[in-house]
Design a protein around this motif. Structure first.
Motif, PDB file in Angstrom:
ATOM      1  N   ALA A   1      52.878  19.522  74.655  1.00 24.09           N
ATOM      2  CA  ALA A   1      52.981  18.925  73.330  1.00 24.09           C
ATOM      3  C   ALA A   1      53.041  17.416  73.487  1.00 24.09           C
ATOM      4  O   ALA A   1      53.519  16.916  74.510  1.00 24.09           O
ATOM      5  N   PRO A   2      52.533  16.668  72.501  1.00 23.35           N
ATOM      6  CA  PRO A   2      52.558  15.212  72.602  1.00 23.35           C
ATOM      7  C   PRO A   2      53.988  14.678  72.462  1.00 23.35           C
ATOM      8  O   PRO A   2      54.692  15.033  71.518  1.00 23.35           O
ATOM      9  N   ARG A   3      54.376  13.893  73.413  1.00 21.97           N
ATOM     10  CA  ARG A   3      55.724  13.322  73.396  1.00 21.97           C
ATOM     11  C   ARG A   3      55.650  11.895  73.917  1.00 21.97           C
ATOM     12  O   ARG A   3      54.751  11.558  74.685  1.00 21.97           O
ATOM     13  N   VAL A   4      56.647  11.096  73.537  1.00 23.96           N
ATOM     14  CA  VAL A   4      56.753   9.775  74.143  1.00 23.96           C
ATOM     15  C   VAL A   4      57.728   9.885  75.309  1.00 23.96           C
ATOM     16  O   VAL A   4      58.873  10.251  75.135  1.00 23.96           O
ATOM     17  N   VAL A   5      57.196   9.616  76.511  1.00 22.08           N
ATOM     18  CA  VAL A   5      58.048   9.670  77.700  1.00 22.08           C
ATOM     19  C   VAL A   5      58.013   8.287  78.346  1.00 22.08           C
ATOM     20  O   VAL A   5      56.929   7.779  78.639  1.00 22.08           O
ATOM     21  N   ASP A   6      59.160   7.685  78.542  1.00 21.67           N
ATOM     22  CA  ASP A   6      59.267   6.331  79.091  1.00 21.67           C
ATOM     23  C   ASP A   6      58.384   5.351  78.299  1.00 21.67           C
ATOM     24  O   ASP A   6      57.651   4.549  78.879  1.00 21.67           O
ATOM     25  N   GLY A   7      58.399   5.470  76.988  1.00 24.88           N
ATOM     26  CA  GLY A   7      57.628   4.545  76.153  1.00 24.88           C
ATOM     27  C   GLY A   7      56.139   4.799  76.128  1.00 24.88           C
ATOM     28  O   GLY A   7      55.381   4.025  75.547  1.00 24.88           O
TER      29      GLY A   7
ATOM     30  N   LEU B   1      40.749  14.983  63.689  1.00 26.74           N
ATOM     31  CA  LEU B   1      42.161  14.614  63.565  1.00 26.74           C
ATOM     32  C   LEU B   1      42.342  13.407  62.649  1.00 26.74           C
ATOM     33  O   LEU B   1      43.279  13.339  61.859  1.00 26.74           O
ATOM     34  N   GLU B   2      41.403  12.447  62.749  1.00 22.86           N
ATOM     35  CA  GLU B   2      41.510  11.263  61.892  1.00 22.86           C
ATOM     36  C   GLU B   2      41.395  11.658  60.420  1.00 22.86           C
ATOM     37  O   GLU B   2      42.122  11.147  59.568  1.00 22.86           O
ATOM     38  N   ALA B   3      40.486  12.577  60.130  1.00 23.30           N
ATOM     39  CA  ALA B   3      40.340  13.012  58.734  1.00 23.30           C
ATOM     40  C   ALA B   3      41.505  13.917  58.327  1.00 23.30           C
ATOM     41  O   ALA B   3      42.028  13.820  57.219  1.00 23.30           O
ATOM     42  N   ALA B   4      41.941  14.769  59.254  1.00 23.59           N
ATOM     43  CA  ALA B   4      42.988  15.733  58.920  1.00 23.59           C
ATOM     44  C   ALA B   4      44.324  15.056  58.651  1.00 23.59           C
ATOM     45  O   ALA B   4      45.072  15.453  57.760  1.00 23.59           O
ATOM     46  N   ARG B   5      44.604  13.986  59.409  1.00 21.10           N
ATOM     47  CA  ARG B   5      45.911  13.346  59.230  1.00 21.10           C
ATOM     48  C   ARG B   5      46.016  12.700  57.852  1.00 21.10           C
ATOM     49  O   ARG B   5      47.119  12.471  57.350  1.00 21.10           O
ATOM     50  N   LEU B   6      44.866  12.399  57.256  1.00 19.23           N
ATOM     51  CA  LEU B   6      44.870  11.779  55.933  1.00 19.23           C
ATOM     52  C   LEU B   6      44.699  12.819  54.837  1.00 19.23           C
ATOM     53  O   LEU B   6      44.548  12.477  53.674  1.00 19.23           O
TER      54      LEU B   6
ATOM     55  N   ALA C   1      48.408  10.480  67.312  1.00 19.69           N
ATOM     56  CA  ALA C   1      49.457  11.110  68.115  1.00 19.69           C
ATOM     57  C   ALA C   1      50.651  11.486  67.231  1.00 19.69           C
ATOM     58  O   ALA C   1      51.234  12.567  67.360  1.00 19.69           O
ATOM     59  N   LYS C   2      50.982  10.567  66.310  1.00 22.78           N
ATOM     60  CA  LYS C   2      52.108  10.843  65.411  1.00 22.78           C
ATOM     61  C   LYS C   2      51.819  12.038  64.522  1.00 22.78           C
ATOM     62  O   LYS C   2      52.707  12.837  64.221  1.00 22.78           O
ATOM     63  N   PHE C   3      50.558  12.121  64.092  1.00 23.40           N
ATOM     64  CA  PHE C   3      50.161  13.283  63.291  1.00 23.40           C
ATOM     65  C   PHE C   3      50.353  14.561  64.096  1.00 23.40           C
ATOM     66  O   PHE C   3      50.957  15.527  63.625  1.00 23.40           O
ATOM     67  N   LEU C   4      49.850  14.560  65.333  1.00 22.19           N
ATOM     68  CA  LEU C   4      49.972  15.753  66.166  1.00 22.19           C
ATOM     69  C   LEU C   4      51.434  16.137  66.340  1.00 22.19           C
ATOM     70  O   LEU C   4      51.800  17.317  66.297  1.00 22.19           O
ATOM     71  N   GLN C   5      52.272  15.127  66.514  1.00 22.41           N
ATOM     72  CA  GLN C   5      53.688  15.417  66.693  1.00 22.41           C
ATOM     73  C   GLN C   5      54.284  15.973  65.388  1.00 22.41           C
ATOM     74  O   GLN C   5      55.076  16.909  65.408  1.00 22.41           O
ATOM     75  N   SER C   6      53.844  15.392  64.261  1.00 23.93           N
ATOM     76  CA  SER C   6      54.425  15.806  62.982  1.00 23.93           C
ATOM     77  C   SER C   6      54.043  17.246  62.621  1.00 23.93           C
ATOM     78  O   SER C   6      54.771  17.917  61.911  1.00 23.93           O
ATOM     79  N   VAL C   7      52.891  17.696  63.118  1.00 24.25           N
ATOM     80  CA  VAL C   7      52.515  19.085  62.829  1.00 24.25           C
ATOM     81  C   VAL C   7      52.922  20.001  63.996  1.00 24.25           C
ATOM     82  O   VAL C   7      52.434  21.122  64.107  1.00 24.25           O
ATOM     83  N   HIS C   8      53.828  19.507  64.833  1.00 23.54           N
ATOM     84  CA  HIS C   8      54.368  20.257  65.978  1.00 23.54           C
ATOM     85  C   HIS C   8      53.252  20.872  66.806  1.00 23.54           C
ATOM     86  O   HIS C   8      53.274  22.042  67.159  1.00 23.54           O
ATOM     87  N   PHE C   9      52.252  20.022  67.068  1.00 23.20           N
ATOM     88  CA  PHE C   9      51.083  20.492  67.810  1.00 23.20           C
ATOM     89  C   PHE C   9      51.459  20.938  69.217  1.00 23.20           C
ATOM     90  O   PHE C   9      52.258  20.298  69.892  1.00 23.20           O
ATOM     91  N   MET C  10      50.905  22.071  69.636  1.00 15.93           N
ATOM     92  CA  MET C  10      51.026  22.421  71.048  1.00 15.93           C
ATOM     93  C   MET C  10      49.738  23.064  71.542  1.00 15.93           C
ATOM     94  O   MET C  10      49.004  23.697  70.798  1.00 15.93           O
ATOM     95  N   ALA C  11      49.472  22.838  72.822  1.00 21.62           N
ATOM     96  CA  ALA C  11      48.227  23.328  73.408  1.00 21.62           C
ATOM     97  C   ALA C  11      48.542  24.105  74.681  1.00 21.62           C
ATOM     98  O   ALA C  11      49.498  23.801  75.395  1.00 21.62           O
ATOM     99  N   THR C  12      47.723  25.121  74.910  1.00 24.69           N
ATOM    100  CA  THR C  12      47.841  25.831  76.174  1.00 24.69           C
ATOM    101  C   THR C  12      46.924  25.160  77.170  1.00 24.69           C
ATOM    102  O   THR C  12      45.865  24.667  76.807  1.00 24.69           O
ATOM    103  N   THR C  13      47.320  25.150  78.410  1.00 26.57           N
ATOM    104  CA  THR C  13      46.449  24.570  79.416  1.00 26.57           C
ATOM    105  C   THR C  13      46.718  25.314  80.718  1.00 26.57           C
ATOM    106  O   THR C  13      47.869  25.638  81.018  1.00 26.57           O
ATOM    107  N   PRO C  14      45.662  25.619  81.460  1.00 22.55           N
ATOM    108  CA  PRO C  14      45.892  26.322  82.721  1.00 22.55           C
ATOM    109  C   PRO C  14      46.968  25.594  83.514  1.00 22.55           C
ATOM    110  O   PRO C  14      46.942  24.382  83.647  1.00 22.55           O
TER     111      PRO C  14
END
Lengths: 239, 309, 445
Positions: free
Chosen positions: C416-422, C277-282, C312-325
């Motif tokens: 999806a990564p979100r900011v909730v209550d800061g 992710l660190e390399a991908a965001r750049l 985290a901002k990168f993940l949000q900017s690429v509208h990242f979403m993950a499935t989880t049981p």
């Protein structure tokens, strides 16, 4: 009593646990040439290294200029005025000739004088002046030997130890080398010389020591030794 | 095929490997110890940087300086605590090598324990790294602005030190012939300490840069060690410029090489370390002196067989 | 006195001592001490000593052991301790329940670190076997489960994994049960979710272990079935640097056109994930397309304070979403109680790790099985677990198992990564129901 610049008393030394020289009592007179001769493996080179602290001393002492230096490491001995020219590996091959000479003066701090000495030395060894920028590893055998001696002289030693300075050199170069050694002695430096070639060494020196099996077996003025029948028979062979 | 990304990656990694390998080359050429604990100098530098940045809020520059000193002191401690006493007792280089593996294990697992207790087994220095420009398809980032200048400045400073200062020349002399250096009046133990300090320091800085570039774990140095040795061996383990060339070659080979093999022969990138292995093997087989000077194989044979003086 | 006489005296004294001890003792005393190191910032050590005193005449005092083969170092250094804590909480709850009810039976646990490696898992199982343990919660990873399959079977050790979902450990009649829905269900789910987002061309980056390769294959297979194109990149996660792999992904995305129909799936664990992710965001190309991931990507590792905010901002900017049981909704009283108790005990909400919920259910099933069996024998447990699970409804829902011993009801939360209550968190933004293959979004991805 003669003025001895260096003396060894009952000196026993070697490498690791091996004893190579035993009970050596040796003196070198200031301003003179002292030669050490003997067959291969007689311990003459080891003795020379012991004077410089490069071996392990088991017993005895070394006194230089009135001071017991037996326990001092080589780098400190160098700073006290000892110089050494090894038989082989006696230059820094990856350093330039000039850097080698600078290393010779490493322990000195008198920059002005070093610069002057550098000029003088390069006058004495003109071939080195030409090759100043070259790496020492690219020099010929004779040139290397010259450089090694020049390096030692850059340290302004009171006493210079030479380990077979003429080994494996062409006869013409050997003559040159010995002329340089004579110049060095004339400039006031005491020289101790280890030589395989006994006749050459003894005819050159003031005082001679004969080593065999790690001990001194004979000593005396070089010319006397050469005249001694027993010595000639034992070490030079009948002619 | 667009080569801009492999080019930038190669230069970045090549620079980091160069910094790390220069430390190894320095310590090997002067002491003739193949120091496997060199890996830990990378790791410690990385952790010091990451923790100072993350916990203390220091800037990357200050943290890298701290990393320099931390790894420098560790290197000096290794020598004073283990290598020097062993050498004084007449240890063969082979024993020193084994001892260095031991030091490496101890440091590595102590760090593991520390990292485990503090939940930093994987950690990244949270520095502000941003995209600042583009080169073809590759992004140029602020981390490149740290890595390239630091590498260049380090190389220039080391070059100046080795050729224009007295201790620097004496170090080169020691590397050539320690006995002769001693009889020339060089205080070899003082200089050794200086050498370990500098070699450890630049290696630590490289580790610190890595913690900002990517993620580190207590094993980061150990993983990088293969590349470090490959780079250094390309330079015969003793050559300054050979090592720099070696570092860049390893960086380029691992990126271009693998991109090429992957594109045309469908070789998995997982085989990247193989390239470094191959470099080491080829150099040792065909040209044991590396690019310059030192016969590693011959030297090893001699030292392993003979008692060493 | 001769030495012989001394010997006789000492033997007599020894026998007197034993007799005195027997008379003086109030009853049988058993002490169990368990020391647990809890990871996370500011590690602390909890030492719990349980002293159970009964009289000689009391009904049989039973103590059953449950092994916890849970990694707390390696790839699970961060998430492992959370799962272990959840399992411990379950066991303590069961003990409290038994004590309150006046039952003489108790559970005890022994924790062994599997170090997130196959060798580590086997070593942990060997240690547990030598302690006589026949019921184990763990190991976590599929590669670890696969490694212990034979050992568990030959030593009759029943294993309940809280988090293995890989296909490599999908074996019939084995001793390893898995409480989350396996990738057999997740692969198709993820492929369908991605396809429904309008993605037609997919680059999959997966770590080179059983989990990563297995899931990547499943996604590829199902995505192609739907009509999509796939490039798969399997990377060696042990490498210190993954820039060459990111470069390959970048090239593949560029070849696909890097448009709205191109997507990336990343299947990574903690440190390899951050490296990528660190390399991908750049990377200008990779930051232009949509990103997706499976359950392993829903980790606190990828969000502040653990990670850089930039990631985290990168993940949000690429509208990242993950499935989880899926875990039960917070409105569910069972879930609410678990979150409260866990937070009180460990100072952190279990919501940081989905699999803490699964570990809690796994430990409950393990405990109930042992209690029901009334005979400490792994062979009995192995036959009982499917029945107990079938009648178990926990914080992760109904635990009906399929013929492979894996959870059979595939329901996935989409996070999806979100900011909730800061604070950055993986927020549940939708749900995928495997029975209907339908996705419901609560908010825009």
């Amino acid at each position: 009593m003669a003025d001895y610049i260096i003396e060894s008393k009952e000196l026993t030394a070697g490498y690791g646990k091996a004893v190579i020289i035993q009970d050596v009592n040796f003196q070198a007179e200031r301003g003179k040439v002292t030669a050490i001769v003997g067959p291969n493996g007689s311990g003459k080179s080891t003795f020379l290294k012991t004077l410089f602290g490069l071996t392990r001393v088991f017993n005895g002492s070394v006194v230089f200029d009135g001071e017991d230096i037996t326990k001092l490491p080589p780098e400190v001995r160098a700073r006290k005025g000892l110089g050494f020219v090894f038989q082989v590996n006696n230059v820094f091959p990856n350093l330039t000739v000039r850097e080698n000479l600078e290393m010779g003066a490493y322990a000195r701090t008198d920059k002005e004088q070093i610069r002057k000495d550098m000029g003088e030395i390069l006058d004495i060894f003109p071939i080195l002046r030409e090759r100043q920028k070259q790496k020492a590893g690219s020099l010929s055998g004779g040139e290397r030997q010259m450089l090694a001696m020049a390096m030692a002289l850059m340290g302004r030693p009171k006493l210079l130890l030479l380990d077979e300075p003429a080994a494996a050199l062409a006869p013409k170069v050997v003559t040159q080398i010995f002329m340089k050694i004579r110049d060095i002695v004339n400039s006031g430096v005491t020289v101790i010389l280890v030589e395989q070639h006994a006749k050459r060494a003894l005819s050159f020196c003031d005082m001679g020591y004969v080593f065999s099996s790690g001990r001194i077996v004979m000593k005396g003025p070089g010319k006397d030794l050469l005249a001694d029948e027993k010595f000639v028979e034992a070490f030079l062979g009948k002619r | 095929m667009d080569l801009s990304i492999p080019l930038i990656n190669s230069l970045t990694l090549g620079s980091l490997y160069t910094l790390m390998a220069l430390g190894l080359t320095m310590s090997f050429s002067v002491t003739k110890i193949a120091n496997f604990a060199h890996a830990e100098l990378v790791t410690i530098g990385g952790y010091v940087t990451a923790l100072l940045v993350n916990w203390m809020g220091y800037g990357l520059g200050e943290s890298l300086i701290a990393a320099f000193f931390a790894s420098a002191l560790l290197a000096v401690a290794m020598d004073e605590g283990v290598f020097k006493p062993m050498i004084k007792r007449g240890s063969k280089p082979l024993f020193l090598l084994v001892a260095s593996i031991g030091i490496g294990l101890v440091v590595r697992y102590l760090l593991f324990i520390y990292a485990d207790l503090n939940a930093v087994i994987t950690v990244q220095a949270k520095t502000n790294v941003q995209l600042i420009g583009r080169f073809g398809r590759a992004g140029i980032t602020t981390i490149h602005l740290w890595v390239f200048p630091i590498t260049i400045v380090s190389v220039v400073l080391l070059h100046l030190m080795f050729h224009y200062t007295k201790p620097g020349k004496a170090l080169r002399a020691m590397a050539d012939n320690e006995d002769l250096a001693r009889v020339s009046g060089v205080k070899i133990y003082t200089l050794r300490r200086l050498m370990w300090f500098i070699a450890g320091g630049i290696t630590g800085v490289a580790g610190g840069l890595w913690s900002a570039y990517s993620v580190i774990t207590p094993e980061i140095g150990w993983y990088a060690l293969l590349r470090i040795f490959a780079a250094s061996i390309l330079g015969g383990l003793v050559s300054f410029w050979g090592t720099i060339a070696g570092g860049l070659i390893v960086g380029f080979a691992e990126n271009f090489g693998i991109t090429f093999m992957n594109t045309y022969f469908n070789v998995s990138t997982a085989y990247r370390p193989l390239i470094s292995f191959v470099i080491i093997v080829i150099v040792l087989l065909l040209k044991p002196t590396g690019f310059a000077g030192f016969d590693i194989v011959g030297w090893l044979k001699e030292k392993v067989k003979g008692g060493g003086e | 006195m001769s030495s012989k006489a001394w010997g006789v005296v000492s033997i007599v004294l020894f026998i007197i001592g034993i007799l005195l001890g027997y008379v003086a003792a109030p009853g049988k005393v058993s002490v169990s001490t368990t020391t647990v190191t809890v990871g996370g910032a500011g590690a602390q050590t909890i030492t719990k000593t349980v002293t159970v005193t009964g009289t000689a005449a009391a009904p049989e005092q039973k103590e059953y052991v449950i092994g916890l083969a849970i990694a707390v170092t390696g790839g699970y250094a961060v998430d492992g301790p959370r799962r272990r804590n959840a399992a411990i909480l379950a066991i303590e709850e069961i003990n409290a329940m038994l004590e309150e009810a006046g039952s003489p039976v108790r559970l005890k646990y022994i924790h062994e670190d599997t170090k997130t490696s196959a060798e580590g898992a086997i070593a942990a199982y060997e240690k547990l076997a030598s302690a006589g343990v026949q019921m184990v919660v763990g190991p976590l990873a599929t590669s670890e489960c696969k490694a212990i399959l034979d050992y568990a079977k030959s030593h009759h050790m029943t294993a309940i994994s809280p988090s293995s979902t890989g296909t490599a450990a999908m074996v019939k009649n084995d001793y390893c049960f898995r409480v989350p829905s396996p990738d057999k269900y997740q692969g198709p789910a993820l492929a369908k979710i991605i396809w429904d987002q309008g993605i037609k061309k997919l680059v999959i980056m997966a770590r080179s272990d059983d989990y990563g390769k297995g899931l990547a294959d499943l996604i590829e297979e199902n995505f192609k079935k739907l009509g999509g194109q796939v490039v798969k990149i399997i990377y060696d996660y042990t490498q210190p640097d993954l820039s060459a792999d990111v470069e390959r992904a970048s090239s593949a995305v560029a070849n696909f056109g890097a448009d709205a129909e191109t997507g990336v799936v990343i299947i990574a664990f903690d440190d390899d994930g951050i490296k990528i992710l660190e390399a991908a965001r750049l990377d200008p190309t990779l930051s232009k397309v949509r990103w997706f991931g499976p359950d392993s990507m829903k980790r606190a590792t990828f969000l502040p304070p653990k990670a850089k905010e930039d990631i985290a901002k990168f993940l949000q900017s690429v509208h990242f979403m993950a499935t989880t049981p899926a875990v039960g909704s917070k409105d569910n009283p069972l879930v609410k109680e678990f979150i409260e108790k866990y937070t009180k005990k460990f100072g952190e909400s279990p919501e940081a790790s989905t699999y803490a919920f699964y570990a809690y259910d796994a430990a409950w099933i393990a405990g109930l099985t042992v209690l029901v069996a009334h005979k400490y024998d792994g062979r009995v447990f192995q036959k009982l677990v499917p029945h107990i699970a079938k009648h178990f409804y926990g914080v992760t829902g109904w635990k009906l198992l399929d013929e492979y011993g894996d959870a059979a009801v595939p329901i996935y939360d989409i996070v999806a990564p979100r900011v909730v209550d800061g604070k950055w968190t993986f927020k549940t933004i939708g749900k995928y129901d495997g029975t209907t293959k339908a996705t419901t979004f609560y908010e825009q991805p």
